[in-house]
Write a protein that holds these residues in place. Sequence first.
Motif, PDB file in Angstrom:
ATOM      1  N   TYR A 114      47.513  51.269  36.603  1.00 34.66           N
ATOM      2  CA  TYR A 114      46.238  51.976  36.692  1.00 34.66           C
ATOM      3  C   TYR A 114      45.127  50.998  36.365  1.00 34.66           C
ATOM      4  N   GLY A 115      44.068  50.996  37.182  1.00 32.33           N
ATOM      5  CA  GLY A 115      42.908  50.157  36.939  1.00 32.33           C
ATOM      6  C   GLY A 115      41.747  51.007  36.452  1.00 32.33           C
ATOM      7  N   PHE A 116      41.300  50.784  35.219  1.00 33.50           N
ATOM      8  CA  PHE A 116      40.166  51.500  34.651  1.00 33.50           C
ATOM      9  C   PHE A 116      38.889  50.777  35.060  1.00 33.50           C
ATOM     10  N   LEU A 117      37.935  51.497  35.644  1.00 36.41           N
ATOM     11  CA  LEU A 117      36.669  50.887  36.066  1.00 36.41           C
ATOM     12  C   LEU A 117      35.654  50.952  34.939  1.00 36.41           C
ATOM     13  N   THR A 118      34.875  49.887  34.793  1.00 38.40           N
ATOM     14  CA  THR A 118      33.777  49.845  33.838  1.00 38.40           C
ATOM     15  C   THR A 118      32.485  49.602  34.602  1.00 38.40           C
ATOM     16  N   GLY A 119      31.401  50.190  34.132  1.00 36.15           N
ATOM     17  CA  GLY A 119      30.103  49.986  34.756  1.00 36.15           C
ATOM     18  C   GLY A 119      29.926  50.724  36.064  1.00 36.15           C
ATOM     19  N   VAL A 120      30.763  51.728  36.328  1.00 36.30           N
ATOM     20  CA  VAL A 120      30.663  52.517  37.557  1.00 36.30           C
ATOM     21  C   VAL A 120      30.496  53.978  37.154  1.00 36.30           C
ATOM     22  N   ASP A 121      29.439  54.623  37.655  1.00 35.35           N
ATOM     23  CA  ASP A 121      29.198  56.027  37.336  1.00 35.35           C
ATOM     24  C   ASP A 121      30.141  56.925  38.122  1.00 35.35           C
ATOM     25  N   ASN A 123      33.299  57.487  38.129  1.00 34.57           N
ATOM     26  CA  ASN A 123      34.560  56.974  38.654  1.00 34.57           C
ATOM     27  C   ASN A 123      35.313  56.286  37.523  1.00 34.57           C
ATOM     28  N   ASP A 124      36.445  56.854  37.145  1.00 33.09           N
ATOM     29  CA  ASP A 124      37.238  56.298  36.042  1.00 33.09           C
ATOM     30  C   ASP A 124      38.167  55.184  36.479  1.00 33.09           C
ATOM     31  N   GLY A 125      38.572  55.175  37.752  1.00 36.07           N
ATOM     32  CA  GLY A 125      39.502  54.171  38.233  1.00 36.07           C
ATOM     33  C   GLY A 125      40.538  54.779  39.140  1.00 36.07           C
ATOM     34  N   GLY A 126      41.691  54.109  39.252  1.00 38.13           N
ATOM     35  CA  GLY A 126      42.741  54.614  40.115  1.00 38.13           C
ATOM     36  C   GLY A 126      43.944  53.700  40.130  1.00 38.13           C
ATOM     37  N   VAL A 127      44.832  53.938  41.072  1.00 39.98           N
ATOM     38  CA  VAL A 127      46.057  53.166  41.204  1.00 39.98           C
ATOM     39  C   VAL A 127      45.705  51.699  41.443  1.00 39.98           C
ATOM     40  N   TYR A 128      46.388  50.827  40.739  1.00 36.29           N
ATOM     41  CA  TYR A 128      46.110  49.385  40.751  1.00 36.29           C
ATOM     42  C   TYR A 128      47.341  48.649  41.267  1.00 36.29           C
ATOM     43  N   VAL A 129      47.144  47.782  42.254  1.00 37.55           N
ATOM     44  CA  VAL A 129      48.216  46.901  42.739  1.00 37.55           C
ATOM     45  C   VAL A 129      47.674  45.480  42.810  1.00 37.55           C
ATOM     46  N   ASN A 137      56.169  26.442  36.693  1.00 36.62           N
ATOM     47  CA  ASN A 137      57.092  25.567  35.978  1.00 36.62           C
ATOM     48  C   ASN A 137      57.270  26.158  34.582  1.00 36.62           C
ATOM     49  N   ARG A 138      57.837  25.435  33.666  1.00 36.43           N
ATOM     50  CA  ARG A 138      58.114  26.004  32.337  1.00 36.43           C
ATOM     51  C   ARG A 138      56.849  26.463  31.617  1.00 36.43           C
ATOM     52  N   ASP A 139      55.736  25.784  31.835  1.00 39.51           N
ATOM     53  CA  ASP A 139      54.516  26.092  31.084  1.00 39.51           C
ATOM     54  C   ASP A 139      53.404  26.766  31.881  1.00 39.51           C
ATOM     55  N   TRP A 140      53.337  26.566  33.193  1.00 41.18           N
ATOM     56  CA  TRP A 140      52.190  27.003  33.978  1.00 41.18           C
ATOM     57  C   TRP A 140      52.601  27.851  35.178  1.00 41.18           C
ATOM     58  N   ASN A 141      51.674  28.716  35.609  1.00 42.75           N
ATOM     59  CA  ASN A 141      51.796  29.499  36.837  1.00 42.75           C
ATOM     60  C   ASN A 141      50.479  29.360  37.599  1.00 42.75           C
ATOM     61  N   PHE A 142      50.549  28.958  38.856  1.00 43.52           N
ATOM     62  CA  PHE A 142      49.384  28.867  39.737  1.00 43.52           C
ATOM     63  C   PHE A 142      49.663  29.808  40.895  1.00 43.52           C
ATOM     64  N   TYR A 143      48.731  30.696  41.212  1.00 43.77           N
ATOM     65  CA  TYR A 143      49.044  31.712  42.218  1.00 43.77           C
ATOM     66  C   TYR A 143      47.813  32.180  42.995  1.00 43.77           C
ATOM     67  N   ALA A 144      48.104  32.729  44.162  1.00 43.96           N
ATOM     68  CA  ALA A 144      47.113  33.425  44.967  1.00 43.96           C
ATOM     69  C   ALA A 144      47.404  34.920  44.827  1.00 43.96           C
ATOM     70  N   TYR A 145      46.359  35.735  44.865  1.00 40.38           N
ATOM     71  CA  TYR A 145      46.558  37.168  44.668  1.00 40.38           C
ATOM     72  C   TYR A 145      45.641  37.989  45.570  1.00 40.38           C
ATOM     73  N   TYR A 146      46.030  39.232  45.726  1.00 40.30           N
ATOM     74  CA  TYR A 146      45.212  40.268  46.345  1.00 40.30           C
ATOM     75  C   TYR A 146      45.203  41.426  45.361  1.00 40.30           C
ATOM     76  N   GLN A 147      44.052  41.780  44.850  1.00 43.01           N
ATOM     77  CA  GLN A 147      43.942  42.834  43.847  1.00 43.01           C
ATOM     78  C   GLN A 147      43.242  44.034  44.455  1.00 43.01           C
ATOM     79  N   ASN A 148      43.809  45.234  44.276  1.00 42.90           N
ATOM     80  CA  ASN A 148      43.197  46.441  44.822  1.00 42.90           C
ATOM     81  C   ASN A 148      43.352  47.573  43.825  1.00 42.90           C
ATOM     82  N   THR A 149      42.235  48.209  43.503  1.00 44.87           N
ATOM     83  CA  THR A 149      42.230  49.437  42.722  1.00 44.87           C
ATOM     84  C   THR A 149      41.774  50.548  43.648  1.00 44.87           C
TER      85      THR A 149
END
Length: 171
Positions: A114-121, A123-129, A137-149
């Motif tokens: 669930y993604g909670f929205l801040t600063g939006v009248d 609208n509390d939020g919605g399903v988050y993917v 590697n053992r210490d780091w993660n580098f990634y590309a993402y697509y975020q949708n609420t």
Amino acid sequence: MKKIFLTLGLVLGLSPLFAQDDDIDFNSDNSWLKAGITAGVPVGDAGDVSSFSLGADLRGQYLFNPNVGIGIATGYTNYFEEDENDDFGVIPLAGFIRYYFTPNGLFFGTDVGYGFLTGVDDNDGGVYVNPQIGYHNRDWNFYAYYQNTFAENDIDVQAVGLGVTYNIRFK
């Protein structure tokens, strides 16, 4: 109704993390925190009112085996104003799963929650993917993402971007 199904799915999906099994041994080889930053470009509805997103990423991960990790993810993503609009943000509370092909190399995974929205009248939020693909590697993660609420009132808060996290090992 979406919130009920989402909560039920998270509870059932993450229940193995909290099972009372004597065989589970949390240690620095299979459990750690991931802390990092993300930067992205808003798209869709968010792209109409924001020009850039910047966020903090915090995760707790447990490896079932060398290839599959699950955990809990949270953080904050700020969407910076464009054309006299106000900044707004997303605070996710999600479970995640990752598949690591090798001990160092390619991984893919996704967050669902669930993604909670801040600063939006009104609208509390919605399903988050948040699907991701990247290098680790053992210490780091580098990634590309697509975020949708998938927020209430037919508003989708979306961004595509890059992220990096550092693995903080438990002793």
